[in-house]
Design a protein around this motif. Structure first.
Motif, PDB file in Angstrom:
ATOM      1  N   ILE A 140     -16.753 -10.559   3.131  1.00  0.00           N
ATOM      2  CA  ILE A 140     -16.373  -9.170   2.840  1.00  0.00           C
ATOM      3  C   ILE A 140     -15.124  -9.200   1.955  1.00  0.00           C
ATOM      4  CG2 ILE A 140     -15.511  -7.005   3.844  1.00  0.00           C
ATOM      5  CD1 ILE A 140     -17.196  -7.590   6.311  1.00  0.00           C
ATOM      6  N   ALA A 141     -15.084  -8.322   0.954  1.00  0.00           N
ATOM      7  CA  ALA A 141     -13.844  -8.143   0.199  1.00  0.00           C
ATOM      8  C   ALA A 141     -13.374  -6.713   0.446  1.00  0.00           C
ATOM      9  CB  ALA A 141     -14.062  -8.375  -1.290  1.00  0.00           C
ATOM     10  N   TYR A 142     -12.208  -6.593   1.075  1.00  0.00           N
ATOM     11  CA  TYR A 142     -11.616  -5.261   1.250  1.00  0.00           C
ATOM     12  C   TYR A 142     -10.764  -4.966   0.025  1.00  0.00           C
ATOM     13  CZ  TYR A 142      -8.404  -1.581   2.507  1.00  0.00           C
ATOM     14  OH  TYR A 142      -7.659  -0.431   2.461  1.00  0.00           O
ATOM     15  N   GLU A 143     -11.199  -3.975  -0.753  1.00  0.00           N
ATOM     16  CA  GLU A 143     -10.484  -3.632  -1.977  1.00  0.00           C
ATOM     17  C   GLU A 143     -10.217  -2.126  -2.008  1.00  0.00           C
ATOM     18  OE1 GLU A 143     -11.348  -6.833  -5.179  1.00  0.00           O
ATOM     19  OE2 GLU A 143     -12.916  -5.327  -5.321  1.00  0.00           O
ATOM     20  N   PRO A 144      -9.025  -1.712  -1.575  1.00  0.00           N
ATOM     21  CA  PRO A 144      -8.703  -0.282  -1.669  1.00  0.00           C
ATOM     22  C   PRO A 144      -8.774   0.132  -3.141  1.00  0.00           C
ATOM     23  CG  PRO A 144      -6.757  -1.582  -1.008  1.00  0.00           C
ATOM     24  CD  PRO A 144      -7.902  -2.531  -1.096  1.00  0.00           C
ATOM     25  N   VAL A 145      -9.555   1.160  -3.438  1.00  0.00           N
ATOM     26  CA  VAL A 145      -9.842   1.489  -4.837  1.00  0.00           C
ATOM     27  C   VAL A 145      -8.567   1.809  -5.611  1.00  0.00           C
ATOM     28  CG1 VAL A 145     -11.180   3.006  -6.352  1.00  0.00           C
ATOM     29  CG2 VAL A 145     -12.152   2.281  -4.184  1.00  0.00           C
ATOM     30  N   TRP A 146      -7.607   2.434  -4.928  1.00  0.00           N
ATOM     31  CA  TRP A 146      -6.353   2.814  -5.580  1.00  0.00           C
ATOM     32  C   TRP A 146      -5.488   1.605  -5.942  1.00  0.00           C
ATOM     33  CZ3 TRP A 146      -2.534   1.043  -2.359  1.00  0.00           C
ATOM     34  CH2 TRP A 146      -2.911   0.854  -1.014  1.00  0.00           C
ATOM     35  N   ALA A 147      -5.842   0.433  -5.444  1.00  0.00           N
ATOM     36  CA  ALA A 147      -5.034  -0.762  -5.738  1.00  0.00           C
ATOM     37  C   ALA A 147      -5.665  -1.631  -6.827  1.00  0.00           C
ATOM     38  CB  ALA A 147      -4.854  -1.584  -4.461  1.00  0.00           C
ATOM     39  N   ILE A 148      -6.879  -1.261  -7.269  1.00  0.00           N
ATOM     40  CA  ILE A 148      -7.583  -2.119  -8.233  1.00  0.00           C
ATOM     41  C   ILE A 148      -7.108  -1.837  -9.649  1.00  0.00           C
ATOM     42  CG2 ILE A 148      -9.832  -2.668  -9.236  1.00  0.00           C
ATOM     43  CD1 ILE A 148     -11.071  -2.179  -6.522  1.00  0.00           C
ATOM     44  N   GLY A 149      -6.548  -2.866 -10.263  1.00  0.00           N
ATOM     45  CA  GLY A 149      -6.132  -2.764 -11.658  1.00  0.00           C
ATOM     46  C   GLY A 149      -4.963  -1.816 -11.892  1.00  0.00           C
ATOM     47  N   THR A 150      -4.299  -1.398 -10.832  1.00  0.00           N
ATOM     48  CA  THR A 150      -3.238  -0.400 -10.967  1.00  0.00           C
ATOM     49  C   THR A 150      -1.851  -0.993 -10.823  1.00  0.00           C
ATOM     50  OG1 THR A 150      -3.332   0.010  -8.596  1.00  0.00           O
ATOM     51  CG2 THR A 150      -4.667   1.440  -9.993  1.00  0.00           C
ATOM     52  N   GLY A 151      -1.786  -2.243 -10.351  1.00  0.00           N
ATOM     53  CA  GLY A 151      -0.484  -2.826 -10.060  1.00  0.00           C
ATOM     54  C   GLY A 151       0.033  -2.433  -8.686  1.00  0.00           C
ATOM     55  N   LYS A 152      -0.672  -1.503  -8.015  1.00  0.00           N
ATOM     56  CA  LYS A 152      -0.266  -1.113  -6.647  1.00  0.00           C
ATOM     57  C   LYS A 152      -1.060  -1.954  -5.661  1.00  0.00           C
ATOM     58  CE  LYS A 152       0.092   3.761  -7.668  1.00  0.00           C
ATOM     59  NZ  LYS A 152      -0.722   4.961  -7.596  1.00  0.00           N
ATOM     60  N   THR A 153      -0.357  -2.755  -4.862  1.00  0.00           N
ATOM     61  CA  THR A 153      -1.086  -3.515  -3.838  1.00  0.00           C
ATOM     62  C   THR A 153      -0.880  -2.835  -2.506  1.00  0.00           C
ATOM     63  OG1 THR A 153       0.343  -5.229  -4.719  1.00  0.00           O
ATOM     64  CG2 THR A 153      -1.524  -5.960  -3.401  1.00  0.00           C
ATOM     65  N   ALA A 154      -1.870  -2.945  -1.644  1.00  0.00           N
ATOM     66  CA  ALA A 154      -1.617  -2.570  -0.260  1.00  0.00           C
ATOM     67  C   ALA A 154      -0.547  -3.531   0.250  1.00  0.00           C
ATOM     68  CB  ALA A 154      -2.897  -2.714   0.545  1.00  0.00           C
ATOM     69  N   THR A 155       0.318  -3.076   1.148  1.00  0.00           N
ATOM     70  CA  THR A 155       1.270  -4.034   1.712  1.00  0.00           C
ATOM     71  C   THR A 155       0.457  -5.036   2.533  1.00  0.00           C
ATOM     72  OG1 THR A 155       1.552  -2.795   3.751  1.00  0.00           O
ATOM     73  CG2 THR A 155       3.069  -2.263   1.933  1.00  0.00           C
ATOM     74  N   PRO A 156       0.976  -6.245   2.698  1.00  0.00           N
ATOM     75  CA  PRO A 156       0.241  -7.222   3.513  1.00  0.00           C
ATOM     76  C   PRO A 156      -0.066  -6.645   4.900  1.00  0.00           C
ATOM     77  CG  PRO A 156       2.009  -8.307   2.333  1.00  0.00           C
ATOM     78  CD  PRO A 156       2.175  -6.837   2.069  1.00  0.00           C
ATOM     79  N   GLU A 157       0.849  -5.838   5.441  1.00  0.00           N
ATOM     80  CA  GLU A 157       0.641  -5.250   6.783  1.00  0.00           C
ATOM     81  C   GLU A 157      -0.524  -4.259   6.765  1.00  0.00           C
ATOM     82  OE1 GLU A 157       3.643  -5.548   5.236  1.00  0.00           O
ATOM     83  OE2 GLU A 157       4.200  -7.257   6.506  1.00  0.00           O
ATOM     84  N   ASP A 158      -0.554  -3.382   5.734  1.00  0.00           N
ATOM     85  CA  ASP A 158      -1.648  -2.402   5.645  1.00  0.00           C
ATOM     86  C   ASP A 158      -2.984  -3.111   5.465  1.00  0.00           C
ATOM     87  OD1 ASP A 158      -0.039  -0.237   5.929  1.00  0.00           O
ATOM     88  OD2 ASP A 158       0.050   0.274   3.792  1.00  0.00           O
ATOM     89  N   ALA A 159      -3.018  -4.108   4.576  1.00  0.00           N
ATOM     90  CA  ALA A 159      -4.269  -4.827   4.331  1.00  0.00           C
ATOM     91  C   ALA A 159      -4.719  -5.514   5.616  1.00  0.00           C
ATOM     92  CB  ALA A 159      -4.081  -5.846   3.208  1.00  0.00           C
ATOM     93  N   ASP A 160      -3.777  -6.190   6.280  1.00  0.00           N
ATOM     94  CA  ASP A 160      -4.144  -6.924   7.501  1.00  0.00           C
ATOM     95  C   ASP A 160      -4.681  -5.979   8.567  1.00  0.00           C
ATOM     96  OD1 ASP A 160      -4.113  -9.610   8.784  1.00  0.00           O
ATOM     97  OD2 ASP A 160      -2.924  -8.531  10.265  1.00  0.00           O
ATOM     98  N   SER A 161      -4.128  -4.769   8.618  1.00  0.00           N
ATOM     99  CA  SER A 161      -4.602  -3.869   9.667  1.00  0.00           C
ATOM    100  C   SER A 161      -6.023  -3.385   9.356  1.00  0.00           C
ATOM    101  CB  SER A 161      -3.588  -2.753   9.926  1.00  0.00           C
ATOM    102  OG  SER A 161      -4.026  -1.541   9.418  1.00  0.00           O
ATOM    103  N   VAL A 162      -6.358  -3.164   8.071  1.00  0.00           N
ATOM    104  CA  VAL A 162      -7.751  -2.800   7.751  1.00  0.00           C
ATOM    105  C   VAL A 162      -8.670  -4.006   8.012  1.00  0.00           C
ATOM    106  CG1 VAL A 162      -9.347  -1.938   5.998  1.00  0.00           C
ATOM    107  CG2 VAL A 162      -7.009  -1.062   6.065  1.00  0.00           C
ATOM    108  N   HIS A 163      -8.218  -5.196   7.658  1.00  0.00           N
ATOM    109  CA  HIS A 163      -9.045  -6.387   7.921  1.00  0.00           C
ATOM    110  C   HIS A 163      -9.327  -6.530   9.417  1.00  0.00           C
ATOM    111  CE1 HIS A 163      -8.553  -8.810   3.962  1.00  0.00           C
ATOM    112  NE2 HIS A 163      -8.381  -7.530   3.731  1.00  0.00           N
ATOM    113  N   SER A 164      -8.311  -6.289  10.214  1.00  0.00           N
ATOM    114  CA  SER A 164      -8.515  -6.435  11.650  1.00  0.00           C
ATOM    115  C   SER A 164      -9.471  -5.345  12.163  1.00  0.00           C
ATOM    116  CB  SER A 164      -7.157  -6.479  12.331  1.00  0.00           C
ATOM    117  OG  SER A 164      -7.066  -5.624  13.372  1.00  0.00           O
TER     118      SER A 164
END
Ligand code: PGA
Length: 251
Positions: free
Chosen positions: A165-189
């Motif tokens: 699975i690749a979790y890719e928040p659409v607002w972070a793709i190609g925008t220079g905005k990354t989810a924080t590692p904490e936000d990403a990890d919580s969606v992954h979990s």
């Protein structure tokens, strides 16, 4: 549970053969010492033969970015799982947000593609992720849950284990905005919880979940430090051999 880190490049609609070839020559020597990590480049269909030749016998795997779900037939302009395998692909990205939002791919179509890929022994990377307005409306988990449940519909446990699975928040793709590692990890979990409801805990612990969306040499180390982030699907920063090497060699 240790999951092997999986670093994948998604070149999108960039590069012609000569550029792909020079990338490959440089990249394969830069990463030849990498062990215990899976490395993948997903390129346009036209680039697969030249990359297959360059990556043959190396530790770099090859993937495509889309396919149709039929084996063959009157489907002008489409490409089949068999044709991808024939061209040297081992993986295929399915349901990327650009496919969903620019080309109108639905969960149902994506599920057919996931099943067809598995039937022909291509390994799918199923992309999921919410739009900015969905995140702001507090709907991230609901959106991602639907995409995971629909994407895995009808897959046995053995088949599910072959999916990344690749979790890719659409607002972070190609925008220079990354989810924080904490936000990403919580969606992954959360995704792992959904998988454990569909299958079981053991299966959910084995399926790898990549993060994607403005992954760069500068943020890869903090993302990979998170327990539920097993790798990355990298667009822009995978186009240059030196930056993608730094990502593959995260600390
Ligand atoms: P990005 O793209 O790294 O350029 O944000 C990621 C992706 O679309 O897979």
């Amino acid at each position: 549970m240790s999951r092997k880190p999986f670093l994948a490049g998604n070149w999108k609609m960039y590069k012609i053969s000569s550029e792909a070839e020079s990338f490959a020559k440089e990249f394969k020597s830069l990463v030849s010492d990498v062990k215990d990590r899976d490395i993948l480049i997903c390129a346009s269909f036209t680039l697969l033969p030249v990359l297959a030749k360059e990556f043959n016998g190396t530790n770099i795997m090859l993937g495509a970015q889309n396919m149709y779900f039929e084996k063959e037939g009157a489907f002008t302009g489409e490409v089949s799982p068999l044709q991808l395998i024939d061209a040297g692909a081992k993986y295929v990205i399915l349901g990327h947000s650009e496919r969903r939002h620019i080309f109108g791919e639905t969960d149902e179509l994506i599920n057919k593609k996931v099943k067809a890929a598995l039937q022909y022994n291509l390994l799918p990377i199923l992309c999921v992720g919410e739009l900015l307005e969905e995140r702001e409306a507090g709907k991230t988990e609901a959106v991602v849950k639907t995409q995971v449940v629909e994407g895995f519909k009808g897959l046995s446990k053995d088949e599910a284990l072959k999916v990344t699975i690749a979790y890719e928040p659409v607002w972070a793709i190609g925008t220079g905005k990354t989810a924080t590692p904490e936000d990403a990890d919580s969606v992954h979990s959360f995704i792992r919880k959904v998988l454990s409801e569909i299958y079981d805990k053991d299966t959910s612990e084995k399926i790898r979940i990549q993060y994607g969306g403005s992954v760069k040499p500068e943020n890869i180390d903090s993302l990979m430090a998170k327990p539920n982030i097993d790798g990355a699907l990298v667009g822009g920063a995978s186009l240059k051999a030196d930056s993608f090497t730094r990502i593959v060699k995260f600390n």
